[in-house]
Structure formats: structure tokens, C-alpha cells
Design a protein around this motif. Sequence first.
Motif, short mmCIF file in Angstrom:
data_model
loop_
_atom_site.label_atom_id
_atom_site.label_comp_id
_atom_site.label_asym_id
_atom_site.label_seq_id
_atom_site.Cartn_x
_atom_site.Cartn_y
_atom_site.Cartn_z
N VAL A 1 2.40 2.37 -3.45
CA VAL A 1 1.03 2.37 -4.21
C VAL A 1 1.01 4.02 -4.24
CG1 VAL A 1 -0.99 2.62 -5.24
CG2 VAL A 1 -0.08 -0.15 -5.01
N ALA A 2 0.87 3.56 -2.92
CA ALA A 2 0.75 5.40 -2.61
C ALA A 2 2.02 6.69 -2.82
CB ALA A 2 0.42 6.30 -0.90
N GLY B 1 -3.71 4.10 0.04
CA GLY B 1 -2.70 3.47 -0.32
C GLY B 1 -2.19 3.84 1.57
N GLY C 1 1.04 -0.97 0.37
CA GLY C 1 0.13 0.22 0.09
C GLY C 1 1.11 1.51 0.15
N SER C 2 2.16 1.55 0.13
CA SER C 2 2.45 2.48 0.65
C SER C 2 3.96 2.55 -0.67
CB SER C 2 3.99 2.41 1.79
OG SER C 2 3.22 2.23 3.03
#
Length: 141
Positions: free
Chosen positions: A7-8, A66, A4-5
Motif C-alpha cells: 500500500v505504501a 503503510g 502495508g508495504s
Amino acid sequence: MHAGSAVAAAATFVWLGMVLAISFLEAPLKFRAPGVTLPLGLGIGRLVFRALNACEAVLAVVVIAGLLVGRAGAGVAVAAGVAVVTLAVQVLLVRPALTRRSDQVLAGADGPRSHAHLVYVGLEVAKVVALVVTGVLLFAG
């Protein structure tokens, strides 16, 4: 780095690149191109910034999602929040004033330049800083 990080971070840097390319490169240069009149430049600018802001909104949602999935720290959340709030202020408060002024110019009105343009540019600078901080903190975390 959590997925998620990651993607962020990717969305943050895509967002940053778009803002830098459009706001700080395309926008000022279009008025220097041969044959581009003020009305033509304003018309192009309206289309380009409407598209940019739509892309920014999508990227903001991706960044937020994300961060939620990646359980980012408070510093990242604050920096990303600044970018998102700045975008919202630009779209909801400043762009309508710019649209009213460009409508007047396109209708042939003269008068002083809009201070809203300077506010928009100042917000763009703040957003760029917030996006850089967000991306760096995501990579550092």
C-alpha cells in the motif's frame, strides 16, 4: 512484500506521478496556452496546487500508515520522511510567500519575480528524488 508495504509503495508512486504531472508538466505549460493571461494562470495555479497539496497530504498519511503496518526499514522511513517534511515546508513556509506575491501581481503590482518560486521548484525536485528512493526501496525490500 507485506500488505502495508505494498500500500505504501502504491501510494508513493501515485504521489510521485501527481507531482510530476502537475508541477513539471501542467504548471509550465498552462502559461503557453493561447489566451491564458498571467492573472488567469495564477488563479488556475492556486486552485490546482491547493488540490495537489491536499491530495499529497492524504497520500503522505497513507504512506506513513503503510510503513508503520509493514514495518519498513530505516532507509525507507528516512526517504519517506524527507518527502513528507519537504511537503510540509512547501505548504507551511513557501506557499504563503507565493500567495502573497501572486496577490500583489493580481492587484497589478510590478516588481521582481519571487525567489520563493525557485525554492518551491527546488523542493519539488527533492521531493521527487525522495519519492523515487522510497518506492524503489519498498520494492527492493
